[in-house]
Design a protein around this motif. Structure first.
Motif, PDB file in Angstrom:
ATOM      1  N   ALA A 169      21.998  31.632   7.042  1.00 23.83           N
ATOM      2  CA  ALA A 169      21.651  32.258   5.770  1.00 23.83           C
ATOM      3  C   ALA A 169      21.816  33.773   5.811  1.00 23.83           C
ATOM      4  O   ALA A 169      22.298  34.388   4.852  1.00 23.83           O
ATOM      5  N   LEU A 170      21.422  34.417   6.915  1.00 24.05           N
ATOM      6  CA  LEU A 170      21.533  35.870   7.004  1.00 24.05           C
ATOM      7  C   LEU A 170      22.989  36.319   6.957  1.00 24.05           C
ATOM      8  O   LEU A 170      23.327  37.335   6.339  1.00 24.05           O
ATOM      9  N   LYS A 171      23.860  35.554   7.601  1.00 27.11           N
ATOM     10  CA  LYS A 171      25.281  35.903   7.589  1.00 27.11           C
ATOM     11  C   LYS A 171      25.875  35.655   6.211  1.00 27.11           C
ATOM     12  O   LYS A 171      26.724  36.417   5.730  1.00 27.11           O
ATOM     13  N   TRP A 172      25.418  34.589   5.537  1.00 29.56           N
ATOM     14  CA  TRP A 172      25.847  34.304   4.163  1.00 29.56           C
ATOM     15  C   TRP A 172      25.461  35.451   3.234  1.00 29.56           C
ATOM     16  O   TRP A 172      26.261  35.922   2.435  1.00 29.56           O
ATOM     17  N   GLN A 173      24.221  35.915   3.369  1.00 27.08           N
ATOM     18  CA  GLN A 173      23.739  36.981   2.503  1.00 27.08           C
ATOM     19  C   GLN A 173      24.460  38.302   2.754  1.00 27.08           C
ATOM     20  O   GLN A 173      24.503  39.165   1.876  1.00 27.08           O
ATOM     21  N   ALA A 174      25.031  38.468   3.936  1.00 26.68           N
ATOM     22  CA  ALA A 174      25.732  39.708   4.270  1.00 26.68           C
ATOM     23  C   ALA A 174      27.154  39.746   3.718  1.00 26.68           C
ATOM     24  O   ALA A 174      27.787  40.809   3.737  1.00 26.68           O
ATOM     25  N   LEU A 175      27.659  38.617   3.214  1.00 25.31           N
ATOM     26  CA  LEU A 175      29.005  38.599   2.633  1.00 25.31           C
ATOM     27  C   LEU A 175      29.023  39.379   1.322  1.00 25.31           C
ATOM     28  O   LEU A 175      27.992  39.477   0.634  1.00 25.31           O
ATOM     29  N   PRO A 176      30.155  39.924   0.926  1.00 29.42           N
ATOM     30  CA  PRO A 176      30.231  40.633  -0.355  1.00 29.42           C
ATOM     31  C   PRO A 176      29.830  39.724  -1.516  1.00 29.42           C
ATOM     32  O   PRO A 176      30.171  38.531  -1.534  1.00 29.42           O
ATOM     33  N   GLU A 177      29.117  40.292  -2.470  1.00 30.91           N
ATOM     34  CA  GLU A 177      28.636  39.502  -3.603  1.00 30.91           C
ATOM     35  C   GLU A 177      29.785  38.837  -4.363  1.00 30.91           C
ATOM     36  O   GLU A 177      29.665  37.694  -4.828  1.00 30.91           O
ATOM     37  N   ALA A 178      30.906  39.538  -4.490  1.00 30.02           N
ATOM     38  CA  ALA A 178      32.048  38.980  -5.222  1.00 30.02           C
ATOM     39  C   ALA A 178      32.564  37.709  -4.561  1.00 30.02           C
ATOM     40  O   ALA A 178      33.050  36.793  -5.246  1.00 30.02           O
ATOM     41  N   GLN A 179      32.450  37.623  -3.238  1.00 34.84           N
ATOM     42  CA  GLN A 179      32.859  36.409  -2.538  1.00 34.84           C
ATOM     43  C   GLN A 179      31.801  35.325  -2.685  1.00 34.84           C
ATOM     44  O   GLN A 179      32.129  34.155  -2.929  1.00 34.84           O
ATOM     45  N   ARG A 180      30.538  35.700  -2.555  1.00 33.04           N
ATOM     46  CA  ARG A 180      29.467  34.705  -2.671  1.00 33.04           C
ATOM     47  C   ARG A 180      29.453  34.035  -4.043  1.00 33.04           C
ATOM     48  O   ARG A 180      29.077  32.871  -4.168  1.00 33.04           O
ATOM     49  N   GLU A 181      29.877  34.757  -5.063  1.00 35.63           N
ATOM     50  CA  GLU A 181      29.897  34.181  -6.401  1.00 35.63           C
ATOM     51  C   GLU A 181      30.903  33.035  -6.535  1.00 35.63           C
ATOM     52  O   GLU A 181      30.805  32.218  -7.443  1.00 35.63           O
ATOM     53  N   GLN A 182      31.852  32.972  -5.638  1.00 39.79           N
ATOM     54  CA  GLN A 182      32.884  31.927  -5.695  1.00 39.79           C
ATOM     55  C   GLN A 182      32.647  30.813  -4.684  1.00 39.79           C
ATOM     56  O   GLN A 182      33.466  29.915  -4.546  1.00 39.79           O
ATOM     57  N   ILE A 183      31.498  30.869  -4.001  1.00 41.26           N
ATOM     58  CA  ILE A 183      31.211  29.930  -2.918  1.00 41.26           C
ATOM     59  C   ILE A 183      29.931  29.167  -3.214  1.00 41.26           C
ATOM     60  O   ILE A 183      28.933  29.734  -3.643  1.00 41.26           O
ATOM     61  N   ASP A 184      29.973  27.863  -2.972  1.00 37.72           N
ATOM     62  CA  ASP A 184      28.789  27.011  -3.070  1.00 37.72           C
ATOM     63  C   ASP A 184      28.171  26.910  -1.675  1.00 37.72           C
ATOM     64  O   ASP A 184      28.781  26.318  -0.769  1.00 37.72           O
ATOM     65  N   TYR A 185      26.988  27.491  -1.506  1.00 40.06           N
ATOM     66  CA  TYR A 185      26.328  27.521  -0.190  1.00 40.06           C
ATOM     67  C   TYR A 185      25.133  26.596  -0.190  1.00 40.06           C
ATOM     68  O   TYR A 185      24.314  26.605  -1.118  1.00 40.06           O
ATOM     69  N   ASP A 186      25.015  25.782   0.858  1.00 39.38           N
ATOM     70  CA  ASP A 186      23.880  24.881   1.020  1.00 39.38           C
ATOM     71  C   ASP A 186      23.130  25.273   2.295  1.00 39.38           C
ATOM     72  O   ASP A 186      23.645  25.065   3.404  1.00 39.38           O
ATOM     73  N   PRO A 187      21.937  25.855   2.170  1.00 39.95           N
ATOM     74  CA  PRO A 187      21.235  26.351   3.355  1.00 39.95           C
ATOM     75  C   PRO A 187      20.765  25.248   4.293  1.00 39.95           C
ATOM     76  O   PRO A 187      20.645  25.477   5.499  1.00 39.95           O
ATOM     77  N   GLU A 188      20.493  24.050   3.769  1.00 36.48           N
ATOM     78  CA  GLU A 188      20.003  22.976   4.641  1.00 36.48           C
ATOM     79  C   GLU A 188      21.076  22.550   5.644  1.00 36.48           C
ATOM     80  O   GLU A 188      20.816  22.410   6.839  1.00 36.48           O
ATOM     81  N   SER A 189      22.286  22.348   5.159  1.00 37.81           N
ATOM     82  CA  SER A 189      23.378  21.930   6.041  1.00 37.81           C
ATOM     83  C   SER A 189      24.123  23.104   6.662  1.00 37.81           C
ATOM     84  O   SER A 189      24.964  22.912   7.541  1.00 37.81           O
ATOM     85  N   LYS A 190      23.830  24.314   6.185  1.00 39.48           N
ATOM     86  CA  LYS A 190      24.525  25.525   6.620  1.00 39.48           C
ATOM     87  C   LYS A 190      26.033  25.412   6.405  1.00 39.48           C
ATOM     88  O   LYS A 190      26.834  25.848   7.221  1.00 39.48           O
ATOM     89  N   THR A 191      26.393  24.811   5.279  1.00 38.18           N
ATOM     90  CA  THR A 191      27.801  24.700   4.909  1.00 38.18           C
ATOM     91  C   THR A 191      28.049  25.465   3.617  1.00 38.18           C
ATOM     92  O   THR A 191      27.148  25.633   2.794  1.00 38.18           O
ATOM     93  N   ALA A 192      29.290  25.906   3.443  1.00 37.80           N
ATOM     94  CA  ALA A 192      29.697  26.599   2.226  1.00 37.80           C
ATOM     95  C   ALA A 192      31.093  26.134   1.854  1.00 37.80           C
ATOM     96  O   ALA A 192      31.922  25.869   2.729  1.00 37.80           O
ATOM     97  N   ILE A 193      31.332  26.012   0.558  1.00 40.94           N
ATOM     98  CA  ILE A 193      32.633  25.553   0.076  1.00 40.94           C
ATOM     99  C   ILE A 193      33.169  26.576  -0.923  1.00 40.94           C
ATOM    100  O   ILE A 193      32.524  26.868  -1.930  1.00 40.94           O
ATOM    101  N   LEU A 194      34.327  27.111  -0.592  1.00 38.75           N
ATOM    102  CA  LEU A 194      35.019  28.014  -1.510  1.00 38.75           C
ATOM    103  C   LEU A 194      35.759  27.195  -2.555  1.00 38.75           C
ATOM    104  O   LEU A 194      36.462  26.245  -2.213  1.00 38.75           O
ATOM    105  N   PHE A 195      35.590  27.563  -3.837  1.00 35.88           N
ATOM    106  CA  PHE A 195      36.198  26.845  -4.965  1.00 35.88           C
ATOM    107  C   PHE A 195      35.686  25.404  -5.029  1.00 35.88           C
ATOM    108  O   PHE A 195      36.458  24.462  -5.212  1.00 35.88           O
ATOM    109  N   ALA A 196      34.367  25.236  -4.866  1.00 34.21           N
ATOM    110  CA  ALA A 196      33.783  23.888  -4.871  1.00 34.21           C
ATOM    111  C   ALA A 196      34.043  23.161  -6.177  1.00 34.21           C
ATOM    112  O   ALA A 196      34.192  21.933  -6.201  1.00 34.21           O
ATOM    113  N   ASN A 197      34.115  23.904  -7.280  1.00 33.75           N
ATOM    114  CA  ASN A 197      34.318  23.256  -8.585  1.00 33.75           C
ATOM    115  C   ASN A 197      35.695  22.624  -8.712  1.00 33.75           C
ATOM    116  O   ASN A 197      35.927  21.800  -9.600  1.00 33.75           O
ATOM    117  N   SER A 198      36.616  23.024  -7.819  1.00 36.61           N
ATOM    118  CA  SER A 198      37.954  22.429  -7.875  1.00 36.61           C
ATOM    119  C   SER A 198      38.009  21.081  -7.174  1.00 36.61           C
ATOM    120  O   SER A 198      38.992  20.356  -7.278  1.00 36.61           O
TER     121      SER A 198
END
Length: 224
Positions: free
Chosen positions: A51-80
């Motif tokens: 989570a700390l590393k996720w929060q350190a990413l640029p906000e513009a990138q985080r807005e395009q990523i679906d992050y799940d803290p329980e599994s510690k996974t993130a998906i870029l362009f999840a809506n696609s």
């Protein structure tokens, strides 16, 4: 020069798209990888993203990523992604295994699978497994997760016809700590049809299941 070389041919070569293992990668390198794939308009899966590393990413990138803290996974362009394939089920011995089960489920979803989780059906209350058995039997492949003594793997394999990919989890205490007993149980089982991945390796189990599935349904690659 970037510190990474992106394996854009991995999907055509292996049937599995490249993913990003985030442990020990700097935020700078992760951001560069993410930006490369944003520019390429390529969906990516990131695993073991704290989570700390996720929060350190640029906000513009985080807005395009679906992050799940329980599994510690993130998906870029999840809506696609449009999960529309079935046939892989996930079974957990306890709710303590759910963080790894979610890693399995999210990895499968990234690759186009709708995979239900049958949670908390371990052998301490065998009736719970028997109550869900008919639903579990509908799947071509089962990914089973268990810590402690890992008894679920043998019991489940003796009840269903599907191959079982065992994921020993680091859930337990005393001699069961860190998942070694559960791993030994999966490897030593006398019930045939069990294969095992490393401790807590939900990502690896999901990808093994996808490769098996692709033998049933040829000419289907991830993200189709």
């Amino acid at each position: 020069m970037p510190n990474f070389i992106w394996d854009s041919a991995r999907q055509s070569r292996t049937g599995l798209a490249e993913a990003v293992f985030c442990t020990n990668k700097s935020t700078h390198d992760l951001s560069a990888i993410i930006q490369f794939n944003i520019d390429q308009q390529t969906p990516i899966l990131l695993t073991r993203l704290e989570a700390l590393k996720w929060q350190a990413l640029p906000e513009a990138q985080r807005e395009q990523i679906d992050y799940d803290p329980e599994s510690k996974t993130a998906i870029l362009f999840a809506n696609s992604q449009q999960p529309n394939k079935s046939g892989i089920g996930i079974v957990t011995a306890g709710t303590s295994d759910m963080h790894i089960a979610k890693e399995v489920q999210r990895t499968l979803a990234f690759n186009g699978f709708q995979s239900p989780v049958y949670s908390d059906v371990g052998v301490a209350g065998l009736w719970r497994l028997l109550d869900r058995l008919e639903d579990i039997q509908q799947h071509k492949i089962i990914i089973a997760l268990a810590g402690m003594e890992g008894a679920l793997f043998s019991v489940l394999s003796g009840l269903i016809s599907a191959p079982i990919i065992a994921v020993p989890t680091s859930v337990g205490y005393g001699v069961s700590a860190n998942g070694k007993v559960a791993l030994d149980s999966a490897l030593a089982s006398c019930s045939p049809g069990i294969m095992a991945v490393n401790i807590d390796n939900g990502f690896g189990a999901a990808n093994a299941a996808i490769k098996i599935y692709q033998q049933f349904v040829p000419n289907q690659s991830p993200n189709q």
